[in-house]
Design an enzyme around this catalytic site. Sequence first.
Site, PDB file in Angstrom:
ATOM      1  N   THR A  82     -27.152  41.067  -6.832  1.00 43.78           N
ATOM      2  CA  THR A  82     -26.264  41.885  -7.905  1.00 43.78           C
ATOM      3  C   THR A  82     -27.268  42.846  -8.600  1.00 43.78           C
ATOM      4  OG1 THR A  82     -24.960  39.777  -8.446  1.00 43.78           O
ATOM      5  CG2 THR A  82     -24.521  41.759  -9.573  1.00 43.78           C
TER       6      THR A  82
ATOM      7  N   LYS B  13     -22.193  30.141  -5.272  1.00 45.74           N
ATOM      8  CA  LYS B  13     -22.899  31.124  -6.272  1.00 45.74           C
ATOM      9  C   LYS B  13     -22.960  30.408  -7.727  1.00 45.74           C
ATOM     10  CE  LYS B  13     -20.653  34.960  -5.361  1.00 45.74           C
ATOM     11  NZ  LYS B  13     -19.097  35.791  -5.241  1.00 45.74           N
TER      12      LYS B  13
ATOM     13  N   ARG C 185      -7.837  38.155 -13.292  1.00 48.80           N
ATOM     14  CA  ARG C 185      -7.886  39.592 -13.459  1.00 48.80           C
ATOM     15  C   ARG C 185      -6.938  39.827 -14.125  1.00 48.80           C
ATOM     16  NH1 ARG C 185     -11.201  41.979  -9.811  1.00 48.80           N
ATOM     17  NH2 ARG C 185     -11.939  40.706  -7.815  1.00 48.80           N
TER      18      ARG C 185
ATOM     19  N   ARG D 115     -22.889  40.473   4.705  1.00 49.13           N
ATOM     20  CA  ARG D 115     -21.822  39.679   3.821  1.00 49.13           C
ATOM     21  C   ARG D 115     -20.493  40.545   3.888  1.00 49.13           C
ATOM     22  NH1 ARG D 115     -21.073  41.181  -1.656  1.00 49.13           N
ATOM     23  NH2 ARG D 115     -20.005  39.690  -2.773  1.00 49.13           N
TER      24      ARG D 115
END
Length: 468
Positions: free
Chosen positions: A278, A220, A73, A32
């Site tokens: 994760t 995702k 962010r 990945r």
Amino acid sequence: MKQTKIVATIGPSSMSVEILSEIINAGVNVCRLNFSHSEHPWHAECIANIREASKQTGKTIAILADLQGPRIRTFIREDIPLSIGDEALLVEKAIVEEGGDGIGIDQPHILEQLKEGKQILIEDGKIILESIQKENGNLRCKVTMGGVVKNHKGMNFPGAQLKLPVLTPKDEKDIRFSLEYDVDYIALSFVGRGEDIITLRNLMKQISPEKKQYPMIVPKIERQDAIENLDDIIREADAVMVARGDLGIEVEESRVVILQKEIIEKCLFQVKPVIVATQMLESMMENPRPTRAEVSDVSNAVIDHADATMLSGETAGGKYPVEVVKMMTDIIKNTEESPFDDVCDTLEMRLKSKYAFMVRGVYEFARSNNVDAILATSATGYTARLLSHFRPKTSIYIATENPITHRQLSLVWGVKSFLFEGESNEDVLIELLVQKLKQEGNIVSGNEVVTVFHATVKLQRVKEEKKS
């Protein structure tokens, strides 16, 4: 061989050909690339190194490009320490750029969508704010969990129905790069509905209309919207990733494991490969051994029959990239050898075509007759994914003339594919596959194998080669 595949994120700790070769030999099937970090020249070097390591080890590796997506962010000039009970001001990025105070948000039009009395999480929930009042286009908040706010850290807004583009200008550049370098999968971040996948698929066709086969799309599942539209997303997807990091922030943490099981079950039902991701062996970022809870976490994903488990920072920036892959491989193998990994009843599936029922019959026949292997040809990978769906104890070997399909099958549970380029005749492909498997010792003379080709099924005994 282990049946559950391993996805490893590549970073500074693992990008050399030497380390890549070691982690591939240790059990990695898919590499990945996280496009939230680094620039295109770095990713190009990684891709070249992955392909060289694949060549040196003789093992097929798929490449998954993970798009950053519309991640929100912080934008600040210097660190801002906050304590419980303090007040903090969220402002537009432009205000900070012009020298103003406050915690800037790097995406436009977010503040106007936020409501009072809601939580704002910074850096995966390490810092928590509660919105109090809007004033002059800014949002005044109370600090309920303190810490030091740093620049370019992720922000989450649980329960907020934010209107965001599924693909940012940066994503479009990364997609062009991914198509140019022939990656096998593209992971789509912050998916909210099935239409988001269609948007990406159409964009790929627009960018490279000459391509005959495109990277498979992996949405995702990491937002509340995605949970609400799960069936629609899985239907449009080629594979699915359970992205538990952001998902654990968007929903109650205690629900994550239940949602993981639900997502895996629905993916199996729709015959779509599924990755669990994760913090699977997070402590091995710093330590040579995992916690018992992490071992249980990986084992639980295997028992749920996920196609793959994923390593993130553990292999990208951790101290023990090779050891963590070896540990994950050991956990997978031990779990698969246990009775807890068994599927007692035939898995149901949504597909009701005649061909799907025929493949189910192959599984039933292989199980009841204890055959030694299932052999099949597959140009697109469809037959392989159908066979994998039933999670047979019998090994699945696939012959294909398609190099893209060959690599993409690296993600599919229990499947080992072999590439015979330039050969499209199915009879010849099966013959070549049998020869290859005998050379490698996967089957021997006297074994019984089931072969699937020409949309028919055949039982045959492996013959001993005549010596001249």
